[in-house]
Design an enzyme around this catalytic site. Structure first.
Site, short mmCIF file in Angstrom:
data_model
loop_
_atom_site.label_atom_id
_atom_site.label_comp_id
_atom_site.label_asym_id
_atom_site.label_seq_id
_atom_site.Cartn_x
_atom_site.Cartn_y
_atom_site.Cartn_z
N LEU A 198 68.36 50.39 28.98
CA LEU A 198 69.73 50.27 29.49
C LEU A 198 70.00 48.89 30.09
O LEU A 198 70.83 48.13 29.63
CB LEU A 198 69.99 51.37 30.51
CG LEU A 198 71.44 51.53 30.94
CD1 LEU A 198 72.30 51.99 29.78
CD2 LEU A 198 71.55 52.50 32.11
N SER B 283 61.75 54.56 22.28
CA SER B 283 62.66 53.77 23.11
C SER B 283 63.67 53.06 22.23
O SER B 283 63.30 52.41 21.25
CB SER B 283 61.87 52.75 23.94
OG SER B 283 62.75 51.90 24.64
N GLU C 195 52.21 42.84 17.75
CA GLU C 195 51.39 43.04 18.94
C GLU C 195 51.39 44.51 19.36
O GLU C 195 52.38 45.21 19.22
CB GLU C 195 51.97 42.18 20.07
CG GLU C 195 51.26 42.30 21.41
CD GLU C 195 51.89 41.39 22.44
OE1 GLU C 195 51.84 41.73 23.64
OE2 GLU C 195 52.44 40.34 22.06
N CYS D 179 68.11 40.64 22.68
CA CYS D 179 68.39 40.86 24.09
C CYS D 179 68.02 39.60 24.86
O CYS D 179 66.97 38.99 24.61
CB CYS D 179 67.59 42.06 24.61
SG CYS D 179 68.06 43.62 23.81
N GLY E 126 60.40 45.12 18.24
CA GLY E 126 61.35 45.72 17.32
C GLY E 126 62.15 46.86 17.92
O GLY E 126 61.83 47.38 18.99
N GLU E 127 63.21 47.25 17.22
CA GLU E 127 64.05 48.41 17.57
C GLU E 127 63.68 49.55 16.63
O GLU E 127 63.99 49.52 15.44
CB GLU E 127 65.53 48.04 17.44
CG GLU E 127 66.49 49.21 17.39
CD GLU E 127 66.37 50.16 18.58
OE1 GLU E 127 66.10 51.36 18.34
OE2 GLU E 127 66.53 49.71 19.73
N CYS F 277 56.05 41.37 26.35
CA CYS F 277 55.95 41.86 24.97
C CYS F 277 56.37 40.78 24.00
O CYS F 277 57.44 40.19 24.10
CB CYS F 277 56.85 43.09 24.80
SG CYS F 277 56.79 43.76 23.13
N CYS G 291 64.48 39.13 26.56
CA CYS G 291 63.31 39.62 25.82
C CYS G 291 62.66 38.51 25.00
O CYS G 291 63.34 37.85 24.21
CB CYS G 291 63.72 40.78 24.91
SG CYS G 291 62.37 41.41 23.88
#
EC number: 2.1.1.192
Length: 409
Positions: A260, A237, A117, A146, A205-206, A382, A149
């Site tokens: 954070l 991010s 997305e 997380c 994603g990270e 998201c 999320c």
């Protein structure tokens, strides 16, 4: 309101102005997402001069051209060679939604049939050519899980390629050149403009767990031969992949944001599990290293992202802990009202609570903003839109299979 539910169909190029979005022979090399150095190496590998990389990059990103026949400063023999061996193919759009306020959302199908997305958010300033921020995904799903999320609850499938990452930006810009039906065919490339002014690597994603494709994509975003975005207009991010934060500080100068969401290790271990591997002391040290580099002319700050969860991390005590944690770190704090999703175990903090939290931070000398909700009529956290489209796709496939089963019985 223009909320489109019908999947957008992309067809092979048939005219000089149409955009080829179909890989006719999947053995072809996709040039989308290649850095200038990578593209120069490619041209050398096919017996051409490396300076051709600059020409082709300008055609792809500054003119939006994907058909080699339109790249008129290339020789006919080179155009033929590229047409036979290479392609420029962004990911396929299978769903899009446009909001009354200008927010745009796309669901892309990437290689293997997975969905990602992308969201574009225009500034709320009524300016025709105002800021337009694109939130780009870097992975299919996310492995960090997380607890608040939506994307993390879908699990992790794979990393995106540089072509799949940068292709999201290419399509977002192309959408402003197309008609109201969002067709990307028959675009007049002489009128091409890159309307996206800011990019944030904050989608699915990270990013730092897909380091090389993400960095390569950001290099092209910054390149004067490609998108030419300011380094302060490209933001990465991270939830805190500490070793890669040090690596990024040495390699690329972009804006940094940290997801954070908690001011102490005990709570962050629960909300952001990667904190168990890289606790706050290590994370803050990496953030300071990123900001305080050797060049005194670099005036950097870190954006601190903090989702507001009712009764979980939103008390005055939490705000005071956050002030103490950040200390002298040059930072801007962005408070994010929680966006509920199905089966979420959290609620959004009240507006009064969010403002009280913000006031404590502001009184301590921090710049603090509260993220405004945009695109209410197509609102989804998201990753939620991907889940909705995937559910519809699975239901459609199951229905079609049931029809076939009945026909064969």
């Amino acid at each position: 309101m223009s909320t489109v539910q019908t999947p957008v169909q992309y067809l092979p190029a048939k005219t000089a102005n149409s955009i080829k979005l179909v890989d006719e022979a999947q053995a072809k090399t996709n040039l989308l997402g290649m850095t200038q150095a990578q593209l120069a190496d490619y041209f050398k590998s096919i017996g051409e001069k490396p300076f051709r990389s600059t020409q082709v990059i300008k055609w792809i990103y500054q003119q939006g051209v994907t058909d080699f026949e339109q790249m008129t400063n290339l020789s006919k023999s080179l155009r033929d060679k590229l047409s036979a061996n290479a392609c420029v193919i962004p990911p396929k759009v299978i769903h899009r939604q446009y909001s009354d306020d200008g927010t745009r959302k796309w669901v892309f199908e990437v290689t293997g049939g997975s969905l990602v997305e992308t969201v574009l958010i225009p500034a709320d300033d009524s300016k025709l050519n105002g800021r337009k921020t694109l939130c780009i995904s870097s992975q299919v799903g996310c492995a960090l899980d997380c607890s608040f999320c939506s994307t993390g609850k879908q699990g992790f499938e794979r990393d995106l390629t540089a072509a799949e990452i940068l292709g999201q930006l290419w399509v977002a810009n192309a959408s402003y050149m197309s008609d109201e039906n969002d067709s990307l065919e028959n675009i007049d490339h002489s009128l091409w403009e890159n309307n996206v002014t800011n990019v944030v690597m904050m989608g699915m994603g990270e990013p730092l767990l897909n380091y090389r494709p993400v960095v390569s994509s950001m290099e092209l975003m910054l390149s004067d031969h490609a998108y030419g975005l300011s380094k302060r207009r490209v933001t990465l991010s991270t939830s805190g992949v500490v070793p890669k934060m040090y690596e990024l500080a040495k390699e690329l100068d972009v804006a940094l944001a940290i997801s954070l969401h908690a001011p102490n290790d005990e709570l962050r271990n629960e909300l952001v599990p990667i904190n168990k591997k890289y606790p706050l002391e290590q994370l803050m040290a990496a953030a300071r290293n990123y900001v305080f580099d050797v060049n005194p002319r670099h005036k950097k700050h870190v954006t601190i992202e903090y989702v507001m969860l009712d009764g979980v991390n939103d008390s005055n005590e939490h705000a005071e802990q956050l002030v103490a944690l950040l200390g002298d770190l040059p930072s801007k704090i962005n408070l994010i009202p929680f966006n509920p999703f199905p089966h979420a175990n959290y609620d959004k903090s009240s507006n009064n609570r969010i403002h009280a939290f913000s006031n404590i931070l502001s009184e301590a000398g921090f710049v603090c903003t509260i993220r405004q909700t945009r695109g209410d009529d197509i609102d989804a956290a998201c990753g939620q839109l991907v889940g909705q489209v995937a559910d519809r796709t699975r239901r459609s496939a199951a229905w079609q299979q049931s029809i076939k089963d009945r026909e064969n019985s």
